[in-house]
Design a protein around this motif. Structure first.
Motif, PDB file in Angstrom:
ATOM      1  N   GLU A 142      25.617  40.077  33.190  1.00 46.27           N
ATOM      2  CA  GLU A 142      26.055  40.321  34.560  1.00 46.27           C
ATOM      3  C   GLU A 142      25.793  41.764  34.989  1.00 46.27           C
ATOM      4  O   GLU A 142      25.470  42.023  36.151  1.00 46.27           O
ATOM      5  CB  GLU A 142      27.542  39.983  34.698  1.00 46.27           C
ATOM      6  N   ILE A 161      35.579  46.033  40.340  1.00 41.81           N
ATOM      7  CA  ILE A 161      35.411  44.711  40.954  1.00 41.81           C
ATOM      8  C   ILE A 161      34.589  43.808  40.044  1.00 41.81           C
ATOM      9  O   ILE A 161      34.921  42.629  39.835  1.00 41.81           O
ATOM     10  CB  ILE A 161      34.741  44.835  42.336  1.00 41.81           C
ATOM     11  N   LEU A 162      33.515  44.354  39.470  1.00 41.99           N
ATOM     12  CA  LEU A 162      32.683  43.577  38.555  1.00 41.99           C
ATOM     13  C   LEU A 162      33.494  43.141  37.337  1.00 41.99           C
ATOM     14  O   LEU A 162      33.376  41.997  36.875  1.00 41.99           O
ATOM     15  CB  LEU A 162      31.475  44.408  38.120  1.00 41.99           C
ATOM     16  N   SER A 163      34.344  44.021  36.833  1.00 39.65           N
ATOM     17  CA  SER A 163      35.178  43.689  35.668  1.00 39.65           C
ATOM     18  C   SER A 163      36.188  42.599  36.002  1.00 39.65           C
ATOM     19  O   SER A 163      36.461  41.718  35.173  1.00 39.65           O
ATOM     20  CB  SER A 163      35.906  44.939  35.169  1.00 39.65           C
ATOM     21  N   GLU A 164      36.740  42.647  37.213  1.00 39.10           N
ATOM     22  CA  GLU A 164      37.687  41.610  37.634  1.00 39.10           C
ATOM     23  C   GLU A 164      36.999  40.246  37.696  1.00 39.10           C
ATOM     24  O   GLU A 164      37.566  39.228  37.278  1.00 39.10           O
ATOM     25  CB  GLU A 164      38.275  41.976  38.994  1.00 39.10           C
ATOM     26  N   GLU A 165      35.788  40.221  38.215  1.00 41.08           N
ATOM     27  CA  GLU A 165      35.037  38.966  38.277  1.00 41.08           C
ATOM     28  C   GLU A 165      34.732  38.447  36.869  1.00 41.08           C
ATOM     29  O   GLU A 165      34.849  37.247  36.590  1.00 41.08           O
ATOM     30  CB  GLU A 165      33.735  39.179  39.052  1.00 41.08           C
ATOM     31  N   LEU A 166      34.363  39.362  35.993  1.00 40.55           N
ATOM     32  CA  LEU A 166      34.004  38.974  34.629  1.00 40.55           C
ATOM     33  C   LEU A 166      35.213  38.502  33.832  1.00 40.55           C
ATOM     34  O   LEU A 166      35.122  37.513  33.092  1.00 40.55           O
ATOM     35  CB  LEU A 166      33.337  40.152  33.917  1.00 40.55           C
ATOM     36  N   ASN A 168      37.904  37.129  34.920  1.00 39.62           N
ATOM     37  CA  ASN A 168      38.273  35.795  35.399  1.00 39.62           C
ATOM     38  C   ASN A 168      37.360  34.729  34.806  1.00 39.62           C
ATOM     39  O   ASN A 168      37.824  33.651  34.408  1.00 39.62           O
ATOM     40  CB  ASN A 168      38.216  35.751  36.930  1.00 39.62           C
ATOM     41  N   LYS A 169      36.081  35.037  34.734  1.00 38.37           N
ATOM     42  CA  LYS A 169      35.125  34.093  34.151  1.00 38.37           C
ATOM     43  C   LYS A 169      35.389  33.898  32.660  1.00 38.37           C
ATOM     44  O   LYS A 169      35.416  32.768  32.154  1.00 38.37           O
ATOM     45  CB  LYS A 169      33.701  34.612  34.367  1.00 38.37           C
ATOM     46  N   ASP A 173      37.462  30.549  33.079  1.00 40.09           N
ATOM     47  CA  ASP A 173      36.368  29.574  33.078  1.00 40.09           C
ATOM     48  C   ASP A 173      35.894  29.258  31.658  1.00 40.09           C
ATOM     49  O   ASP A 173      35.808  28.094  31.265  1.00 40.09           O
ATOM     50  CB  ASP A 173      35.189  30.087  33.916  1.00 40.09           C
ATOM     51  N   TYR A 186      41.397  42.763  30.319  1.00 42.13           N
ATOM     52  CA  TYR A 186      40.734  43.393  31.462  1.00 42.13           C
ATOM     53  C   TYR A 186      40.307  44.812  31.096  1.00 42.13           C
ATOM     54  O   TYR A 186      39.187  45.241  31.423  1.00 42.13           O
ATOM     55  CB  TYR A 186      41.653  43.426  32.684  1.00 42.13           C
TER      56      TYR A 186
END
Length: 212
Positions: A142, A161-166, A168-169, A173, A186
């Motif tokens: 990513e 922001i990128l870390s928050e998205e990652l 969560n994934k 997910d 995190y």
């Protein structure tokens, strides 16, 4: 005519001593009727510890117990809220001895210590943990993608922001780590993201000018 003859590999004295210690440690732990998989992982940790430590510590058995404690407190064992004194009574050692051996092993092998919200410790062996390796590969993929978008499309990168998205994934997910330790992981993912970004020369040169 060529004849192939098997020869026993030569083992130097130190390696032989290490192997003998490992065998003795395995026999020592087996008397407590422990989980076999965790026991073998504990032996592996001690083997690596001895190879890197350079010296064989006194009262080595407490280090085998310390290794077992580390392996038995992987993040996926959450919630592992067993009292440390209860664990030590099982093996007949003082908590101070356990703390000392765990600290030495963790420091030598660079194993990460994670505290849950009740301050109970968990340990992540980043060098060998399959889940962490998978998470690290996801982060790198990513970050590579985000960096290309920055270089080609001038799309800024915000590491948080990128870390928050990652995270969560990775947590929700892919379910690589337990969601109860979301906050703790995190911080680990954020560190991975920032380390990966700094591998790019362009990022180091341009971050103060263009990045958020």
């Amino acid at each position: 005519m060529l004849e192939l003859i098997y020869q026993e590999p030569e083992i130097n004295t130190r390696d032989q001593i290490t192997i003998d210690i490992i065998k003795d440690g395995k026999e020592f732990l087996e008397q407590f009727e422990l989980n076999q998989r965790i026991l073998l992982d504990s032996i592996s940790i001690i083997y690596r510890f001895l190879k890197l430590n350079g010296k064989i510590p006194h009262n080595l058995y407490k280090f085998f117990i310390g290794a077992y404690y580390i392996v038995s407190r992987h993040p996926w064992t959450f919630p592992a809220h067993e009292n440390k004194k209860k664990f030590c009574r099982k093996f007949g050692i003082q908590t101070s001895s356990l703390d000392y051996s765990v600290e030495k092993i963790v420091g030598t092998l660079h194993i990460s210590k994670i505290l849950d919200d009740k301050n109970y410790p968990y340990y992540l062996d980043k060098k060998n943990d399959v889940g962490f390796k998978l998470a690290k590969s996801v982060v790198k993929s990513e970050v590579d993608k985000a960096m290309m978008e920055f270089l080609i499309c001038n799309q800024p990168i915000n590491s948080q922001i990128l870390s928050e998205e990652l995270i969560n994934k990775i947590i929700f997910d892919m379910k690589i780590f337990p969601e109860e330790l979301f906050r703790q992981f995190y911080e680990i993912i954020l560190e991975l993201v920032e380390d990966s970004l700094h591998e790019y020369y362009e990022y180091v040169q341009l971050q103060h000018k263009c990045f958020i």
